[in-house]
Design an enzyme around this catalytic site. Structure first.
Site, PDB file in Angstrom:
ATOM      1  N   CYS A   2       0.828  -1.199   0.000  1.00 26.26           N
ATOM      2  CA  CYS A   2       0.000   0.000   0.000  1.00 26.26           C
ATOM      3  C   CYS A   2       0.868   1.257   0.000  1.00 26.26           C
ATOM      4  CB  CYS A   2      -0.959   0.083   1.184  1.00 26.26           C
ATOM      5  SG  CYS A   2      -2.059  -1.299   1.340  1.00 26.26           S
ATOM      6  N   ARG A  27       3.967  -0.202  -4.734  1.00 27.29           N
ATOM      7  CA  ARG A  27       3.709  -0.726  -3.388  1.00 27.29           C
ATOM      8  C   ARG A  27       2.417  -1.548  -3.317  1.00 27.29           C
ATOM      9  NH1 ARG A  27       6.789   1.739   0.419  1.00 27.29           N
ATOM     10  NH2 ARG A  27       5.346   1.058   2.013  1.00 27.29           N
ATOM     11  N   TRP A  75      -2.577  -2.827  -1.641  1.00 32.27           N
ATOM     12  CA  TRP A  75      -2.258  -4.256  -1.777  1.00 32.27           C
ATOM     13  C   TRP A  75      -3.123  -4.929  -0.728  1.00 32.27           C
ATOM     14  CZ3 TRP A  75      -0.139  -8.333   1.102  1.00 32.27           C
ATOM     15  CH2 TRP A  75       0.308  -9.424   0.353  1.00 32.27           C
ATOM     16  N   ASN A 101      -1.775   2.173   5.617  1.00 30.28           N
ATOM     17  CA  ASN A 101      -0.905   1.123   5.093  1.00 30.28           C
ATOM     18  C   ASN A 101      -0.499   0.274   6.285  1.00 30.28           C
ATOM     19  OD1 ASN A 101       1.179  -0.407   3.942  1.00 30.28           O
ATOM     20  ND2 ASN A 101       2.663   1.253   4.128  1.00 30.28           N
ATOM     21  N   GLY A 102      -0.854  -1.008   6.282  1.00 27.13           N
ATOM     22  CA  GLY A 102      -0.483  -1.870   7.414  1.00 27.13           C
ATOM     23  C   GLY A 102      -1.636  -2.790   7.766  1.00 27.13           C
ATOM     24  N   GLU A 488      17.743 -17.209  -8.565  1.00 28.54           N
ATOM     25  CA  GLU A 488      17.297 -15.850  -8.861  1.00 28.54           C
ATOM     26  C   GLU A 488      16.713 -15.763 -10.280  1.00 28.54           C
ATOM     27  OE1 GLU A 488      16.606 -13.287  -7.320  1.00 28.54           O
ATOM     28  OE2 GLU A 488      16.774 -11.622  -8.717  1.00 28.54           O
ATOM     29  N   LYS A 492      12.926 -14.602 -11.129  1.00 29.93           N
ATOM     30  CA  LYS A 492      12.607 -13.490 -12.049  1.00 29.93           C
ATOM     31  C   LYS A 492      11.587 -13.937 -13.088  1.00 29.93           C
ATOM     32  CE  LYS A 492      13.696 -10.814 -10.325  1.00 29.93           C
ATOM     33  NZ  LYS A 492      14.457 -10.647  -9.143  1.00 29.93           N
ATOM     34  N   GLU A 495       8.012 -14.584 -11.463  1.00 29.08           N
ATOM     35  CA  GLU A 495       7.250 -13.453 -10.930  1.00 29.08           C
ATOM     36  C   GLU A 495       6.735 -12.504 -12.003  1.00 29.08           C
ATOM     37  OE1 GLU A 495       9.341 -10.968  -8.090  1.00 29.08           O
ATOM     38  OE2 GLU A 495      11.201 -11.248  -9.179  1.00 29.08           O
ATOM     39  N   HIS A 511      19.172 -36.099  -8.941  1.00 27.11           N
ATOM     40  CA  HIS A 511      18.466 -36.684  -7.792  1.00 27.11           C
ATOM     41  C   HIS A 511      16.960 -36.442  -7.853  1.00 27.11           C
ATOM     42  CE1 HIS A 511      22.268 -37.725  -5.960  1.00 27.11           C
ATOM     43  NE2 HIS A 511      22.682 -36.496  -6.187  1.00 27.11           N
ATOM     44  N   LYS A 610       6.107  -4.192  -4.080  1.00 26.68           N
ATOM     45  CA  LYS A 610       7.545  -3.992  -3.940  1.00 26.68           C
ATOM     46  C   LYS A 610       8.011  -4.089  -2.502  1.00 26.68           C
ATOM     47  CE  LYS A 610      11.462  -2.842  -5.755  1.00 26.68           C
ATOM     48  NZ  LYS A 610      12.093  -3.958  -6.482  1.00 26.68           N
TER      49      LYS A 610
HETATM   50  C1  F6R Z   1      11.915 -10.359  -6.246  1.00 24.73           C
HETATM   51  C2  F6R Z   1      11.565  -9.413  -5.233  1.00 24.73           C
HETATM   52  C3  F6R Z   1      11.231  -9.894  -3.868  1.00 24.73           C
HETATM   53  C4  F6R Z   1      12.063  -9.121  -2.840  1.00 24.73           C
HETATM   54  C5  F6R Z   1      11.661  -9.517  -1.417  1.00 24.73           C
HETATM   55  C6  F6R Z   1      12.527  -8.828  -0.387  1.00 24.73           C
HETATM   56  O1  F6R Z   1      12.190  -9.753  -7.458  1.00 24.73           O
HETATM   57  O2  F6R Z   1      11.556  -8.244  -5.478  1.00 24.73           O
HETATM   58  O3  F6R Z   1      11.446 -11.254  -3.764  1.00 24.73           O
HETATM   59  O4  F6R Z   1      13.409  -9.393  -3.077  1.00 24.73           O
HETATM   60  O5  F6R Z   1      10.324  -9.186  -1.200  1.00 24.73           O
HETATM   61  O6  F6R Z   1      12.420  -7.453  -0.471  1.00 24.73           O
HETATM   62  P1  F6R Z   1      13.474  -6.503   0.190  1.00 24.73           P
HETATM   63  O7  F6R Z   1      14.791  -6.738  -0.467  1.00 24.73           O
HETATM   64  O8  F6R Z   1      12.951  -5.135  -0.040  1.00 24.73           O
HETATM   65  O9  F6R Z   1      13.535  -6.873   1.646  1.00 24.73           O
END
Ligand code: F6R
Length: 615
Positions: A2, A27, A75, A101-102, A488, A492, A495, A511, A610
């Site tokens: 949010c 957000r 969100w 937000n929360g 990673e 990517k 997501e 395995h 984010k």
């Molecule tokens: C993946 C992504 C999330 C963040 C995770 C941690 O692309 O963006 O997996 O890496 O939510 O977020 P931070 O680094 O802000 O603690």
């Protein structure tokens, strides 16, 4: 999770709030809403969907006037994303309006209590409970809004950043924070409120970041008054000069923030080591480490806590720290760490990694580590974020604002910082020879140039993306330092393109996951010349003999793998420990192009946000 925005002053609030919401959409983007007081009426417009939908709706409904306004991009936590559950929320009298937000954890009992006193609720949200609780306190005690907010917040359990105003007193907004960020921009006879400074950066460079447990009364023509929510102590406002500029938070000529941020990596990595790594002098200086060097030298163990991409950077750090410092490292998902009664010693160093610096799980892990007497070091990107303040010491990554929801430059800059720390400690402990140390510094200084070269494969990667964009599954394999890069790469892809992808240590494939391989399965293998190259080549042979499709990330000039793979993508050669900084680049581009070709919303993938400020 949010985004909240507010404005009070002499301008029209509407364009500021709408633009601010667009900047904070990273957000959360399940729904959006705005409330404006136009001098006689309080007008609220809200809708399921994006800020662009809100803009259309509020302009159609003519809700654009007023010099006091608040807005929200959501969100969803409590209640499905629909118009009714969207913020802002009114109190029963229609006088108070709030954005939040929360999460209010005890909202259910508060709601029942309010219902028993005659209140009714339109939405399923915890926020509507909070605004009515404030109203209830205000009425019962016949007090001003600020005091009522304070009393109400002392009854709630949970996390919040809120902004609330009373249409009967349209010269003030009351804000408060606990666990969710809140910045106040200070202009000339005007104030801005936002979850981060990006909504007001073109209006003012002066900002106050509220600390946890603080609230502020923002009134036109007066100074901001800050006090503790508990205990009522007044706090002197600390006004910071912002470092952010408009260019950093706009897309420029790129189609998406994610692509811009991928291309920013040479600059971001340079900014991260600039001033810290003095190659000619053979010095790495970092205040957070220098001031606590004894702790690092005497540490029996390092525990990394993080989530998502930051957790992957932590895994790379495990390889780097163990290789160079010989300090044992454990890498923990922050969310698991907090729920399993972990063993934490006083001489442990806990490194918390977080781009946003707001991730609730990581924050909770930090608190637990501190309670157990460990020294906690933060690696964050967002300056002034909650995690950067909660940790004992730390280092910022200097990647600049990362707006695309999929993390890219945060990952490579986190690895850069962690490499610097490991090399510094290795040198101090005498674990690395002087020439070797010097060679590492010189090589790290060349990484931005090499990332630039890796980016040159973009057009070729687009062709690979075109070929495999319709695949239902992907496998990513890597070994050693590049195993976390495989994880990673898979993250990517899933997501932003919603294609199922799994990362695996290359040798572990036999395995189990090898059973998945057939002529339809693309397997992305990181097979750079360093490390376990021959072993990875054998894994490639195993995939090939089962007709899997091989996309190999190789060191420049590798003809061997070229003869085996369906596609090769080259990256420049470097020291093994730094290969993740290069091998991750084609994987970012591959997922980006696949998602674009599939028509997905790259910067705002479904269900994600984010900054994940709920546990
Ligand atoms: C993946 C992504 C999330 C963040 C995770 C941690 O692309 O963006 O997996 O890496 O939510 O977020 P931070 O680094 O802000 O603690």
């Amino acid at each position: 999770m949010c985004g909240i925005v507010g404005y009070i002053g002499h301008r029209e609030a509407y364009p500021i709030v709408i633009k601010g919401l667009q900047r904070l959409e990273y957000r959360g983007y399940d729904s959006a809403g705005i409330a404006l007081y136009d001098g006689s009426n309080l007008n609220v417009c809200k809708t399921k969907g994006k800020v662009a939908d809100l803009k259309t709706k509020s302009e159609n409904e003519n809700i654009t006037k007023g010099s006091i306004g608040i807005g929200h991009t959501r969100w969803a936590t409590h209640g499905v994303p629909n118009d009714v559950n969207s913020h802002p929320h009114y109190s029963n009298s229609g006088n108070l309006v709030i954005i939040h937000n929360g999460i209010i954890e005890n909202y259910d009992s508060l709601r029942k209590e309010l219902i028993s006193r005659g209140y009714s609720f339109k939405s399923e949200t915890d926020t509507e409970v909070l605004v009515n609780l404030i109203e209830d306190v205000q009425k019962k005690e016949n007090i001003k809004l600020g005091k009522a907010v304070q009393i109400a917040l002392n009854q709630v359990v949970g996390a919040y950043a809120i902004a609330v105003f009373d249409k009967q007193k349209p010269n003030e907004i009351v804000v408060a924070r606990l666990g969710s960020p809140l910045a106040i921009g200070i202009g000339e006879e005007e104030f801005f409120i936002a979850s981060d400074a990006s909504p007001f950066i073109e209006f003012t460079q002066k900002a106050i970041y509220l600390e946890d447990g603080e609230m502020a009364i923002i009134r036109t023509g007066e100074e901001v008054k800050i006090r503790k929510i508990q205990g009522d102590k007044m706090v002197d406002p600390y006004v910071q000069e912002l470092q952010m500029n408009l260019e950093q938070i706009e897309k420029g000529n790129y189609d998406h923030f994610m692509l811009k941020e991928i291309y920013e990596q040479p600059r971001a990595i340079t900014d991260t080591y600039r001033g810290r790594m003095l190659v000619d002098k053979g010095i790495i200086r970092m205040a957070g480490v220098d001031d606590n060097i004894e702790k690092f030298l005497n540490a029996k163990r390092i525990i990394v806590v993080a989530c998502g991409t930051s957790w992957h950077a932590g895994l790379v750090a495990e390889y780097i720290f163990e290789e160079y410092t010989r300090i044992p490292v454990e890498v923990e998902y922050a969310s698991e760490f907090i729920y399993r009664n972990p063993i934490i010693y006083k001489d442990d160093i806990v490194i918390a990694i977080s781009q946003s610096g707001e991730t609730a799980d990581t924050m909770a892990a930090i608190k637990l580590a501190k309670q157990n007497g460990a020294f906690v070091f933060g690696v964050c990107n967002v300056v002034g974020s909650s995690i950067s303040r909660e940790t004992h010491a730390g280092a910022y990554t200097h990647a600049g604002p990362e707006i695309g929801v999929a993390s890219t430059k945060a990952f490579t800059t986190q690895i850069t910082i962690l490499s610097l720390i490991a090399l510094k400690i290795a040198k101090a402990k005498g674990n690395i020879s002087k020439p070797d140390y010097q060679h590492h510094l010189s090589e790290l200084a060349l990484i931005p140039e090499k990332v630039e070269k890796a980016l040159n494969s973009n057009e070729h990667i687009k062709q690979v993306a075109e070929k495999y964009m319709s695949s239902a599954n992907f496998l990513y394999l890597g070994r050693g330092f590049n195993f976390p890069v495989a994880l990673e790469g898979a993250l990517k892809l899933k997501e932003i393109s919603y294609i199922h992808a799994e990362g695996y240590p290359a040798a572990e494939m036999k395995h189990g996951p090898i059973a998945l391989i057939d002529e339809k399965m693309p397997v992305v293998v990181i097979a750079t010349k360093k490390g376990h190259y021959q072993k990875v080549v054998s894994n490639i042979e195993e995939i090939k003999s089962r007709k899997g499709k091989i996309i190999a990330i190789v060191t420049e000039g590798d003809e061997n793998v070229r003869n085996l793979a369906d596609y090769v993508i080259e990256v420049p050669d470097t020291i093994e420990a730094f290969t993740p900084l290069l091998t991750t680049i084609p994987l970012q581009l591959l997922s980006y192009h696949i998602a674009v070709m599939l028509g997905k919303n790259v910067d705002q993938p479904r269900n994600l946000a984010k900054s994940v400020t709920v546990e």
